[in-house]
Design an enzyme around this catalytic site. Structure first.
Site, short mmCIF file in Angstrom:
data_model
loop_
_atom_site.label_atom_id
_atom_site.label_comp_id
_atom_site.label_asym_id
_atom_site.label_seq_id
_atom_site.Cartn_x
_atom_site.Cartn_y
_atom_site.Cartn_z
N ARG A 22 14.20 27.81 -1.23
CA ARG A 22 14.09 26.90 -2.37
C ARG A 22 14.02 27.67 -3.67
O ARG A 22 14.25 27.11 -4.73
CB ARG A 22 12.80 26.07 -2.25
CG ARG A 22 12.94 24.93 -1.27
CD ARG A 22 12.63 23.59 -1.90
NE ARG A 22 13.14 22.53 -1.03
CZ ARG A 22 12.41 21.88 -0.15
NH1 ARG A 22 11.12 22.13 -0.06
NH2 ARG A 22 12.95 20.96 0.60
N ARG A 76 17.14 2.20 -0.01
CA ARG A 76 16.33 2.26 1.21
C ARG A 76 15.19 1.25 1.19
O ARG A 76 14.57 1.03 0.16
CB ARG A 76 15.72 3.67 1.33
CG ARG A 76 16.54 4.58 2.17
CD ARG A 76 15.73 5.69 2.76
NE ARG A 76 14.94 6.41 1.78
CZ ARG A 76 14.97 7.73 1.64
NH1 ARG A 76 15.75 8.45 2.40
NH2 ARG A 76 14.20 8.32 0.76
N ARG A 109 9.84 2.03 -1.15
CA ARG A 109 8.76 2.97 -1.46
C ARG A 109 8.79 3.30 -2.94
O ARG A 109 9.87 3.39 -3.53
CB ARG A 109 8.95 4.26 -0.66
CG ARG A 109 8.36 4.18 0.73
CD ARG A 109 8.18 5.57 1.31
NE ARG A 109 9.50 6.17 1.56
CZ ARG A 109 9.92 6.56 2.76
NH1 ARG A 109 9.14 6.44 3.80
NH2 ARG A 109 11.10 7.09 2.90
N ARG A 114 13.48 13.28 -9.53
CA ARG A 114 13.51 14.27 -8.44
C ARG A 114 14.83 15.02 -8.44
O ARG A 114 14.87 16.23 -8.21
CB ARG A 114 13.34 13.57 -7.09
CG ARG A 114 11.94 13.68 -6.55
CD ARG A 114 11.79 13.53 -5.07
NE ARG A 114 12.57 12.52 -4.40
CZ ARG A 114 12.29 11.22 -4.40
NH1 ARG A 114 11.25 10.76 -5.05
NH2 ARG A 114 13.05 10.37 -3.74
#
Ligand SMILES: [Zn+2]
Length: 214
Positions: free
Chosen positions: A86, A125, A158, A169
């Site tokens: 990462r 989602r 969510r 993000r």
């Protein structure tokens, strides 16, 4: 063969990594799974990693690197890394580890998807509040809108799947990943793959970049 798969959430990276590992006889090393396994194993290193997670902190590079190094050593047939490296420090440590083992990295494959498609995939989602089953309003809808097929529970989005949270993000992901892409591009180990289309199509694009299996 040693492969890294890079890609933001929603790019299908995890699915492709699992498939690639299966087809090519590699061990799929997903960061989340490595951390869960380390916790279960209860080793000193595992407990150390768990202590950061429990405190809501990122596992430091040095700990993550040690964990991944162990996993790579115990996978002599090659690995497909998913979620690691990462950071630049992790990438350099990975190269050192692979060099020590005489198993240099073959390729870093970066899955590319337009921002709008990533947003659609993630923000569509819905998760069942009863059993946790995951649906998608376009790609995997429930039979009755907002109701779980399995348990009749209510489906919800969510909070971290809401568009603003997803966009944030993705911004962070791009910032963090840019130096990694540069690092692998510099010595021509980077391949960018169009991640649009179905799982099979994208897999064929990845497979075409890899050395022919022996
Ligand atoms: Zn349910």
């Amino acid at each position: 063969m040693e492969i890294i798969l890079l890609g933001p959430q929603g790019s299908g990276k995890g699915t492709q990594a699992a498939r690639l590992a299966r087809q090519r006889g590699l061990v799929h090393l997903a960061t989340g799974e490595i951390l869960r396994a380390a916790r279960r194993a209860g080793t000193e290193l595992g407990n150390l990693a768990a202590s950061y997670l429990d405190a809501g902190q990122l596992v430091p590079d040095a700990v993550m690197i040690d964990l991944v190094r162990q996993e790579i050593r115990s996978a002599p047939g090659g690995v497909c890394l998913d979620g690691f490296p990462r950071t630049l420090a992790q990438a350099q440590a990975l190269d050192e580890t692979l060099a020590e083992l005489g198993r240099p990295l073959d390729l870093a494959v970066a899955l590319e998807l337009p921002e709008a498609m990533l947003l659609e995939r993630i923000s569509g989602r819905r998760v069942c509040t009863g059993c946790g089953a995951v649906y998608h309003i376009v790609y995997a809808p429930s039979r009755v809108p907002c109701v779980c097929d399995a348990c009749g529970g209510r489906l919800e989005q969510r909070s971290d799947d809401q568009p603003e949270a997803v966009a944030q993000r993705l911004r962070l992901y791009r910032e963090k990943t840019a130096p990694l892409l540069d690092y692998y591009a510099r010595d021509r180990r980077l391949r960018e793959v169009d991640a649009r289309g179905d799982v099979e199509e994208v897999y064929r694009r990845i497979d075409a970049l890899l050395p022919v299996s022996s």
